[in-house]
Design a protein around this motif. Sequence first.
Motif, PDB file in Angstrom:
ATOM      1  N   THR A  49      38.884  22.838 -46.182  1.00 14.66           N
ATOM      2  CA  THR A  49      38.459  23.695 -45.067  1.00 14.66           C
ATOM      3  C   THR A  49      38.437  25.132 -45.549  1.00 14.66           C
ATOM      4  O   THR A  49      39.411  25.611 -46.127  1.00 14.66           O
ATOM      5  CB  THR A  49      39.422  23.576 -43.872  1.00 14.66           C
ATOM      6  N   ILE A  50      37.321  25.818 -45.326  1.00 12.67           N
ATOM      7  CA  ILE A  50      37.185  27.206 -45.780  1.00 12.67           C
ATOM      8  C   ILE A  50      37.061  28.127 -44.568  1.00 12.67           C
ATOM      9  O   ILE A  50      36.762  27.694 -43.459  1.00 12.67           O
ATOM     10  CB  ILE A  50      35.983  27.377 -46.731  1.00 12.67           C
ATOM     11  N   ASP A  51      37.282  29.409 -44.813  1.00  6.88           N
ATOM     12  CA  ASP A  51      37.191  30.368 -43.705  1.00  6.88           C
ATOM     13  C   ASP A  51      35.742  30.566 -43.255  1.00  6.88           C
ATOM     14  O   ASP A  51      35.433  30.415 -42.079  1.00  6.88           O
ATOM     15  CB  ASP A  51      37.769  31.725 -44.138  1.00  6.88           C
ATOM     16  N   ILE A  52      34.871  30.917 -44.207  1.00  9.03           N
ATOM     17  CA  ILE A  52      33.510  31.318 -43.838  1.00  9.03           C
ATOM     18  C   ILE A  52      32.484  30.651 -44.751  1.00  9.03           C
ATOM     19  O   ILE A  52      32.635  30.628 -45.975  1.00  9.03           O
ATOM     20  CB  ILE A  52      33.340  32.850 -43.954  1.00  9.03           C
ATOM     21  N   HIS A  53      31.434  30.120 -44.153  1.00 12.04           N
ATOM     22  CA  HIS A  53      30.264  29.649 -44.890  1.00 12.04           C
ATOM     23  C   HIS A  53      29.096  30.491 -44.397  1.00 12.04           C
ATOM     24  O   HIS A  53      28.917  30.687 -43.197  1.00 12.04           O
ATOM     25  CB  HIS A  53      30.010  28.162 -44.618  1.00 12.04           C
ATOM     26  N   ALA A  54      28.292  31.001 -45.328  1.00 13.66           N
ATOM     27  CA  ALA A  54      27.214  31.920 -44.946  1.00 13.66           C
ATOM     28  C   ALA A  54      25.922  31.623 -45.694  1.00 13.66           C
ATOM     29  O   ALA A  54      25.916  30.965 -46.727  1.00 13.66           O
ATOM     30  CB  ALA A  54      27.655  33.363 -45.213  1.00 13.66           C
ATOM     31  N   GLY A  55      24.844  32.155 -45.141  1.00 13.24           N
ATOM     32  CA  GLY A  55      23.528  31.985 -45.757  1.00 13.24           C
ATOM     33  C   GLY A  55      22.442  32.426 -44.795  1.00 13.24           C
ATOM     34  O   GLY A  55      22.717  32.959 -43.710  1.00 13.24           O
ATOM     35  N   GLY A  56      21.207  32.193 -45.178  1.00 14.19           N
ATOM     36  CA  GLY A  56      20.078  32.563 -44.338  1.00 14.19           C
ATOM     37  C   GLY A  56      19.936  31.633 -43.140  1.00 14.19           C
ATOM     38  O   GLY A  56      20.349  30.474 -43.176  1.00 14.19           O
ATOM     39  N   GLU A  57      19.324  32.160 -42.097  1.00 12.27           N
ATOM     40  CA  GLU A  57      19.109  31.397 -40.865  1.00 12.27           C
ATOM     41  C   GLU A  57      18.312  30.118 -41.114  1.00 12.27           C
ATOM     42  O   GLU A  57      18.491  29.109 -40.429  1.00 12.27           O
ATOM     43  CB  GLU A  57      18.372  32.306 -39.876  1.00 12.27           C
ATOM     44  N   ASP A  58      17.437  30.148 -42.107  1.00 15.55           N
ATOM     45  CA  ASP A  58      16.604  28.977 -42.415  1.00 15.55           C
ATOM     46  C   ASP A  58      17.418  27.793 -42.942  1.00 15.55           C
ATOM     47  O   ASP A  58      16.914  26.667 -42.988  1.00 15.55           O
ATOM     48  CB  ASP A  58      15.529  29.352 -43.444  1.00 15.55           C
ATOM     49  N   LEU A  59      18.677  28.033 -43.320  1.00 17.28           N
ATOM     50  CA  LEU A  59      19.510  26.967 -43.878  1.00 17.28           C
ATOM     51  C   LEU A  59      20.314  26.209 -42.820  1.00 17.28           C
ATOM     52  O   LEU A  59      20.927  25.189 -43.133  1.00 17.28           O
ATOM     53  CB  LEU A  59      20.470  27.544 -44.924  1.00 17.28           C
ATOM     54  N   ILE A  60      20.313  26.701 -41.583  1.00 15.30           N
ATOM     55  CA  ILE A  60      21.134  26.055 -40.547  1.00 15.30           C
ATOM     56  C   ILE A  60      20.802  24.568 -40.432  1.00 15.30           C
ATOM     57  O   ILE A  60      21.691  23.712 -40.432  1.00 15.30           O
ATOM     58  CB  ILE A  60      20.948  26.759 -39.188  1.00 15.30           C
ATOM     59  N   PHE A  61      19.501  24.266 -40.328  1.00 14.39           N
ATOM     60  CA  PHE A  61      19.076  22.871 -40.251  1.00 14.39           C
ATOM     61  C   PHE A  61      17.924  22.650 -41.219  1.00 14.39           C
ATOM     62  O   PHE A  61      16.973  23.418 -41.226  1.00 14.39           O
ATOM     63  CB  PHE A  61      18.626  22.519 -38.823  1.00 14.39           C
TER      64      PHE A  61
END
Length: 474
Positions: A226-238
């Motif tokens: 379990t990590i605190d934060i996962h981030a990236g561009g909006e296009d990666l959500i789905f």
Amino acid sequence: MRIYNTLSRRKEEFRPIEEGKISMYVCGPTVYNLIHIGNARPMIVFDTFRRYMTHKGYKVNYVSNFTDVDDKIINKANEENLPSEEISERYIEECKKDMKDMNVMPASTHPKATEEIGGMIEMISRLIDMGYAYATSDGTVYFRTKKFKDYGKLSHKNLDDLESGHRSEGHALKVAGTEEREDDFDFVLWKPKKEGEPAWKSPWGEGRPGWHIECSVMAKKYLGDTIDIHAGGEDLIFPHHENEIAQSEAANGAPFANYWMHNGFLNIDNVKMSKSLGNFFTVRDIAEKYDLNVLRFFMLTAQYRSPLNFSADLMEAAKSGLERISTAVEHLKFLLKNASETALSEDEEKNLEAAKGYETKFDEAMDDDLNTADAISAIFELVKFVNTNVDEKSPAAYLNALKEEIVGLSDILGVKVEKAEELLDADIEALIEERQAARKNKDFKRADEIRDELAAKGIILEDTRQGVKWKRAD
């Protein structure tokens, strides 16, 4: 610090798993070409988040991967008749150059997909053993999407609705028994080898991993279940991040990430960036016209979740805005050359206290879901305040404190506002002579240091048979 969590769709108070530490994973680029300005936005945004949280006293373990095995890399390798690893290594190095020029700090770890294949095979095997995945006769391994009950919780998509939409668009769903994939929504974890492609041995035959599995494995290895934060561009959500959650939580039996941060899309002149439309720009394209410090500043003029429109006019406005801050700093440095060492007056003491108020405004903006737009506004207000409250009679301690206030806030954003001192020709020649002497004495470490020092100040050296030639960078 309040963060907008894509998972809950609301701002939440940030509470790390371990006090004083942050584990953060940011999806990196697929390295088949030079990075474009769409790639640059998450790099700059989440580097700024990391800088700010470090400023607040956190120790940030920041992991960002390089996808170095992919169809696009393989196609590029075939076009150039080169091994795919040669293509990926070339563009990893080019990416690192662009990151450096944008003042993006290297990640704590930059894992490569091809170096983590063993971990991917291990996680896929575990998912098969648990009934979450299955192999077909050709060596493809799929994840049973519908078996993971929480699928869709990040994107807030419902599989039943997706299935209905699939039918309404006229797509015939698979008839049972016509292929070995059990369900249309099952996604690939491992794909069998094709002619001319790199491949690795696995329990299901030679092949390579699907895209989604690599991030699950790297996050687990370098940051934990379990990590605190996962981030990236909006296009990666789905589907990318949605699939990561399904794989990771099924395999690890624990929540994958507590907070999900996604930056908004980047448009060009209000139109989506596309090679076919001819409005596609690499970071190198921008570097031909602007210092990449300007690009970084431009990217931060909007709150990261907002769509950002890129245009020549907006870049010029960013350049002018950055120059306003730099000019204020240079004016303070000019006044400092002849400033007295006298004690501060009561009014000057009050002004320094007032200047701290702009720092408070800056922090409040950054604490509100990394609102860099309002943070930059606070810097502009500080610059205006400074410009109207200094003159040639101001003492050195007063001038220096105000200069450090402006530079310090800009540094948190990763934006450079102090111009490098320009070397005189005589100084350059003296350093070149010292470098030549160092090389003659086989002190190559010192020789390299001098070359790097000159390069940092825009001096390019060229070793020729006639001696060392130099020029100032344009």
